[in-house]
Design a protein around this motif. Structure first.
Motif, PDB file in Angstrom:
ATOM      1  N   UNK A  66      20.763  37.147 -15.551  1.00 25.02           N
ATOM      2  CA  UNK A  66      19.758  38.220 -15.548  1.00 25.02           C
ATOM      3  C   UNK A  66      18.356  37.661 -15.312  1.00 25.02           C
ATOM      4  N   UNK A  67      18.068  36.461 -15.845  1.00 18.80           N
ATOM      5  CA  UNK A  67      16.783  35.810 -15.561  1.00 18.80           C
ATOM      6  C   UNK A  67      16.630  35.553 -14.066  1.00 18.80           C
ATOM      7  N   UNK A  68      17.702  35.073 -13.452  1.00 16.54           N
ATOM      8  CA  UNK A  68      17.674  34.795 -12.014  1.00 16.54           C
ATOM      9  C   UNK A  68      17.476  36.087 -11.233  1.00 16.54           C
ATOM     10  N   UNK A  69      18.199  37.150 -11.632  1.00 19.76           N
ATOM     11  CA  UNK A  69      18.092  38.429 -10.929  1.00 19.76           C
ATOM     12  C   UNK A  69      16.674  38.996 -11.019  1.00 19.76           C
ATOM     13  N   UNK A  70      16.060  38.901 -12.196  1.00 23.45           N
ATOM     14  CA  UNK A  70      14.689  39.391 -12.355  1.00 23.45           C
ATOM     15  C   UNK A  70      13.747  38.633 -11.427  1.00 23.45           C
ATOM     16  N   UNK A  71      13.870  37.305 -11.416  1.00 20.38           N
ATOM     17  CA  UNK A  71      12.968  36.478 -10.618  1.00 20.38           C
ATOM     18  C   UNK A  71      13.114  36.773  -9.133  1.00 20.38           C
ATOM     19  N   UNK A  72      14.351  36.886  -8.660  1.00 18.29           N
ATOM     20  CA  UNK A  72      14.559  37.114  -7.235  1.00 18.29           C
ATOM     21  C   UNK A  72      14.108  38.505  -6.823  1.00 18.29           C
ATOM     22  N   UNK A  73      14.372  39.513  -7.648  1.00 17.01           N
ATOM     23  CA  UNK A  73      13.921  40.869  -7.303  1.00 17.01           C
ATOM     24  C   UNK A  73      12.402  40.924  -7.185  1.00 17.01           C
ATOM     25  N   UNK A  74      11.713  40.273  -8.127  1.00 16.00           N
ATOM     26  CA  UNK A  74      10.250  40.245  -8.100  1.00 16.00           C
ATOM     27  C   UNK A  74       9.743  39.467  -6.890  1.00 16.00           C
ATOM     28  N   UNK A  75      10.333  38.295  -6.646  1.00 11.55           N
ATOM     29  CA  UNK A  75       9.906  37.462  -5.521  1.00 11.55           C
ATOM     30  C   UNK A  75      10.153  38.169  -4.193  1.00 11.55           C
ATOM     31  N   UNK A  76      11.272  38.854  -4.096  1.00 13.26           N
ATOM     32  CA  UNK A  76      11.589  39.555  -2.853  1.00 13.26           C
ATOM     33  C   UNK A  76      10.593  40.682  -2.590  1.00 13.26           C
ATOM     34  N   UNK A  77      10.196  41.363  -3.646  1.00 14.85           N
ATOM     35  CA  UNK A  77       9.227  42.458  -3.513  1.00 14.85           C
ATOM     36  C   UNK A  77       7.897  41.960  -2.961  1.00 14.85           C
ATOM     37  N   UNK A  78       7.546  40.709  -3.309  1.00 14.36           N
ATOM     38  CA  UNK A  78       6.249  40.157  -2.896  1.00 14.36           C
ATOM     39  C   UNK A  78       6.382  39.047  -1.850  1.00 14.36           C
ATOM     40  N   UNK A  79       7.587  38.857  -1.310  1.00 16.63           N
ATOM     41  CA  UNK A  79       7.841  37.828  -0.279  1.00 16.63           C
ATOM     42  C   UNK A  79       7.422  36.429  -0.722  1.00 16.63           C
ATOM     43  N   UNK A  80       7.797  36.072  -1.956  1.00 21.75           N
ATOM     44  CA  UNK A  80       7.476  34.754  -2.506  1.00 21.75           C
ATOM     45  C   UNK A  80       8.711  33.855  -2.416  1.00 21.75           C
ATOM     46  N   UNK A  81       8.595  32.660  -1.870  1.00 23.85           N
ATOM     47  CA  UNK A  81       9.746  31.758  -1.773  1.00 23.85           C
ATOM     48  C   UNK A  81      10.290  31.368  -3.149  1.00 23.85           C
ATOM     49  N   UNK A  82      11.607  31.173  -3.217  1.00 33.36           N
ATOM     50  CA  UNK A  82      12.274  30.709  -4.429  1.00 33.36           C
ATOM     51  C   UNK A  82      13.237  29.585  -4.063  1.00 33.36           C
ATOM     52  N   UNK A  83      13.120  28.464  -4.765  1.00 27.35           N
ATOM     53  CA  UNK A  83      13.992  27.318  -4.528  1.00 27.35           C
ATOM     54  C   UNK A  83      14.790  27.056  -5.799  1.00 27.35           C
ATOM     55  N   UNK A 461      16.289  39.151   4.279  1.00 27.67           N
ATOM     56  CA  UNK A 461      15.374  39.590   5.343  1.00 27.67           C
ATOM     57  C   UNK A 461      13.939  39.125   5.173  1.00 27.67           C
ATOM     58  N   UNK A 462      13.521  38.862   3.941  1.00 27.89           N
ATOM     59  CA  UNK A 462      12.152  38.397   3.715  1.00 27.89           C
ATOM     60  C   UNK A 462      12.051  36.881   3.659  1.00 27.89           C
ATOM     61  N   UNK A 463      13.168  36.201   3.903  1.00 32.85           N
ATOM     62  CA  UNK A 463      13.187  34.739   3.975  1.00 32.85           C
ATOM     63  C   UNK A 463      12.575  34.088   2.729  1.00 32.85           C
ATOM     64  N   UNK A 464      13.048  34.534   1.552  1.00 30.96           N
ATOM     65  CA  UNK A 464      12.505  33.952   0.319  1.00 30.96           C
ATOM     66  C   UNK A 464      13.383  32.835  -0.236  1.00 30.96           C
ATOM     67  N   UNK A 465      14.659  32.774   0.171  1.00 30.15           N
ATOM     68  CA  UNK A 465      15.583  31.816  -0.433  1.00 30.15           C
ATOM     69  C   UNK A 465      15.526  30.465   0.279  1.00 30.15           C
ATOM     70  N   UNK A 466      14.916  29.495  -0.392  1.00 24.57           N
ATOM     71  CA  UNK A 466      14.804  28.127   0.109  1.00 24.57           C
ATOM     72  C   UNK A 466      14.409  28.080   1.588  1.00 24.57           C
ATOM     73  N   UNK A 467      13.292  28.704   1.937  1.00 21.37           N
ATOM     74  CA  UNK A 467      12.905  28.784   3.353  1.00 21.37           C
ATOM     75  C   UNK A 467      12.603  27.411   3.937  1.00 21.37           C
ATOM     76  N   UNK A 468      12.850  27.292   5.253  1.00 24.08           N
ATOM     77  CA  UNK A 468      12.599  26.033   5.957  1.00 24.08           C
ATOM     78  C   UNK A 468      13.760  25.071   5.940  1.00 24.08           C
ATOM     79  N   UNK A 469      14.853  25.425   5.252  1.00 22.12           N
ATOM     80  CA  UNK A 469      16.011  24.552   5.168  1.00 22.12           C
ATOM     81  C   UNK A 469      17.117  25.077   6.093  1.00 22.12           C
ATOM     82  N   UNK A 470      17.932  24.181   6.585  1.00 19.87           N
ATOM     83  CA  UNK A 470      19.046  24.400   7.508  1.00 19.87           C
ATOM     84  C   UNK A 470      18.528  24.758   8.905  1.00 19.87           C
ATOM     85  N   UNK A 471      17.692  25.784   9.036  1.00 26.13           N
ATOM     86  CA  UNK A 471      16.988  26.072  10.280  1.00 26.13           C
ATOM     87  C   UNK A 471      15.725  26.830   9.941  1.00 26.13           C
ATOM     88  N   UNK A 472      14.844  26.982  10.913  1.00 29.28           N
ATOM     89  CA  UNK A 472      13.548  27.631  10.680  1.00 29.28           C
ATOM     90  C   UNK A 472      13.639  29.117  10.980  1.00 29.28           C
TER      91      UNK A 472
END
Length: 472
Positions: A66-83, A461-472
Motif C-alpha cells: 500500500x505504501x508503494x501504491x500510494x507513492x506511485x499514484x502520487x508520482x504518476x499524477x505529477x509525472x515524478x520519476x520513481x526508482x 504513459x508518463x514514463x515515471x518508472x525508472x526512466x532512462x533505463x533499457x531504452x530512452x
C-alpha cells in the motif's frame, strides 16, 4: 550528470523536479520514512557500476504494498520519476536517478510470509535477500537456488532476471518465480500468475515483469520455487594450461550430459586476485570450480567422468571435497571476486560487463575477447558461469583517466557485437540498465524494440518508472 566519458555519453532525459506539493504529501504520509538528507540520497544514487552518483530528490522507505501504491499514484499524477531500490548491488547503472525524483527503498519489506517445503514454494516480500531466505529455510530440507553472488534482494533479482552459479542446473529467476504482486505506474495493485506449476490462462504477465528492471511495475511480493537439498554435494578444483582448455572441458562436460550444478571458470588473473583477497593458495593458472549434486553414488560417478574429461584437455591438480567448510570457503572466495578484483588497483573502479553465447561458441568468444584485452593494455579479470555460456569481464580502471575509459568502452563494444554475431546476447545476467541499451536493436532488431517501447508506453504513459533505463 557526470564528468567521465562513459557517463557523459548517456542519454537519459532532462531532470523532472518533484515539486513542493508532492514533497508535502509524502512527508505527511511517511513521516521520518521520507528522507532528503544528502548522505541518504547519495547512498541511493549509486550502485556497483562505475558510474558517478546521481542522487534522487528524496528517499521513501516503504513498509507495505500500500505504501508503494500510494507513492506511485502520487508520482504518476505529477509525472515524478520513481526508482525502486533493493540492495544496491546492480552493475549497469540501474539505480541511478538520472531524471531525479523518488527512490523507493523496499529493503524494509523483508518479511518471509510463508514457506511450504512440501509444495516447494515460499512467499516473500521484495526486500527479502537470498541469504536471508536460505537461512530461514535451512532446516526444512529445501533451498532457493538462484545465486548471483551478491546478497541481492528477491525484488532486485526479479527486476534484472538474475541467475548466477547455479543456473546451469536450476535455471534463472525466470524459471524460479511462480507469481508476483506488483504495483503499476498508476498505483494499481495487480497479481500475476498462480502457485500452480503451469498455466495457459491469458498473457504471461509474471515473465513480462521478470527482467523489466523496474520500468513496467514495482514488484512487492513473489512466490518463488524452492529446491530439495541434495543428499550429497561435491566440489572440485581443477587447473588447466590455458583458458581455452578449461572452457573446452566445461563444454564437453555439458555435451556429455552430466547434470553439473555449478561450473565456474576463473582465469589466472582472477585466481591471483582471490589468493590475495581471500588468503588462499590456489595454483595461479586458469581454473574450473565445479560442483555436483545428487546421491552419494551419482556424485562420485559424475565427478569421476568430469575429471577424466578434464585430464583429456590437460587438466591437473584436481582436488575434490565434500566437506561443507571447504566448499563454503571456495564458493565464498568465488563470490568475492568483484571485491578481489577491485583490490588489484586500490583507488580505482571496476567496470564490469558480461555476455552470453551458445556454448559451442564460448571458447572462441572468450579467446577473442582475451586477445582484445591484451591489445588494450587494460587490467581485467575474466570469469564466468561457463556451463551456460555466460562470462564476465571486470576491468579495473582509473575513473579520471579518459584514455582508459575510452579503451574500456571500445572493448565492451567489441565484446557485445562479437557475442551478438555468434547468436548470443549483450548481457546474460547483468541487465541493460543505462549502459547496454544502445545494443538492444542490434540484438533484437528495431521492430522487436518498438514492441518493447509500445509496452512501456501502455503500462507507463508518463514514463515515471525508472526512466532512462533499457531504452530512452
Amino acid at each position: 550528470m557526470a564528468s567521465n566519458s562513459v557517463a557523459g555519453a548517456i542519454v537519459a532525459g532532462a531532470k523532472r523536479p518533484m515539486g513542493p506539493a508532492v514533497a508535502a504529501a509524502l512527508r505527511q504520509r511517511f513521516g521520518d520514512r521520507y528522507v532528503t538528507s544528502d548522505s541518504v540520497r547519495e547512498h541511493h544514487g549509486r550502485d556497483e557500476s562505475a558510474y558517478d552518483i546521481t542522487p534522487p530528490d528524496a528517499v521513501i522507505f516503504a513498509l507495505s504494498t500500500e505504501d508503494v501504491a500510494f507513492t506511485l499514484a502520487l508520482a504518476n499524477q505529477h509525472s515524478v520519476p520513481v526508482i525502486a531500490y533493493g540492495a544496491g548491488s546492480s552493475l549497469e547503472g540501474h539505480l541511478l536517478a538520472v531524471q531525479g525524483g523518488i527512490c523507493l527503498d523496499l529493503s524494509r519489506m523483508n518479511n518471509i510470509l510463508e514457506v511450504n517445503a512440501a509444495e516447494g514454494v515460499a512467499v516473500v516480500e521484495a526486500g527479502v535477500t537470498r541469504k536471508q531466505l536460505n537461512e530461514h529455510i535451512r532446516q526444512d530440507g529445501v533451498f532457493f537456488s538462484v545465486d548471483p553472488g551478491a546478497d541481492a534482494t528477491i525484488g532486485g533479482m526479479i527486476a534484472t532476471r538474475a541467475s548466477g552459479t547455479n543456473a546451469v542446473r536450476y535455471g534463472t529467476m525466470r524459471e524460479n518465480v511462480l507469481s508476483l504482486t506488483a504495483v503499476t505506474a498508476a498505483g494499481e495493485i495487480i497479481h500475476t500468475g498462480t502457485r500452480a506449476r503451469k498455466s495457459s490462462a491469458g498473457y504471461d504477465l509474471t515473465h513480462l515483469l521478470i527482467g523489466s528492471e523496474g520500468t513496467l511495475a514495482v514488484v512487492t511480493q513473489a512466490v518463488v520455487k524452492l529446491r530439495p537439498v541434495p543428499e550429497a554435494s561435491s566440489v572440485a578444483v581443477g587447473h588447466f594450461p590455458d583458458v581455452d582448455a578449461a572452457v573446452r572441458t566445461a563444454s564437453e562436460i555439458i555435451q556429455y550430459g552430466l547434470p553439473i550444478a555449478r561450473c565456474e571458470l576463473l582465469d589466472e588473473m582472477t585466481v591471483m586476485a582471490l589468493n590475495r583477497y581471500s588468503k588462499l593458495s590456489l595454483l595461479e593458472r586458469p581454473m574450473l570450480l565445479m560442483e555436483f549434486h545428487g546421491s552419494e553414488t551419482s556424485v562420485a560417478e559424475q565427478a569421476a567422468v568430469a575429471e577424466e574429461i578434464a585430464k583429456q584437455n590437460g587438466g591437473e591438480e584436481f582436488r575434490w571435497t565434500k566437506l561443507p567448510e571447504e566448499r563454503t570457503k571456495l564458493w565464498s572466495a568465488r563470490h568475492n571476486a568483484y571485491f578481489a578484483t577491485l583490490q588489484l588497483r586500490p583507488g580505482c573502479r571496476v567496470f564490469s560487463t558480461d555476455a552470453c553465447v551458445p556454448i559451442s561458441k564460448l571458447a572462441q568468444c572468450i579467446a577473442e575477447s582475451r586477445a582484445d584485452l591484451s591489445a588494450s593494455g587494460l587490467m581485467a579479470t575474466v570469469l564466468g558461469h561457463v556451463g551456460d555460456g555466460n562470462f564476465h569481464v571486470s576491468l579495473v580502471i582509473d575513473p579520471t583517466n579518459a584514455k582508459e575509459w575510452e579503451a574500456c568502452e571500445l572493448f565492451n563494444e567489441r565484446l557485445v557485437h562479437r557475442a551478438i554475431a555468434m547468436g548470443g546476447t549483450c548481457t546474460g545476467e547483468h541487465g541493460v540498465g543505462l549502459h547496454k541499451k544502445r545494443f538492444l536493436e542490434a540484438e533484437h532488431g528495431k521492430p522487436a524494440v518498438d514492441v518493447m517501447r509500445a509496452l512501456k508506453r501502455t503500462l507507463d504513459p508518463n514514463n515515471i518508472l525508472n526512466p532512462g533505463k533499457i531504452f530512452d
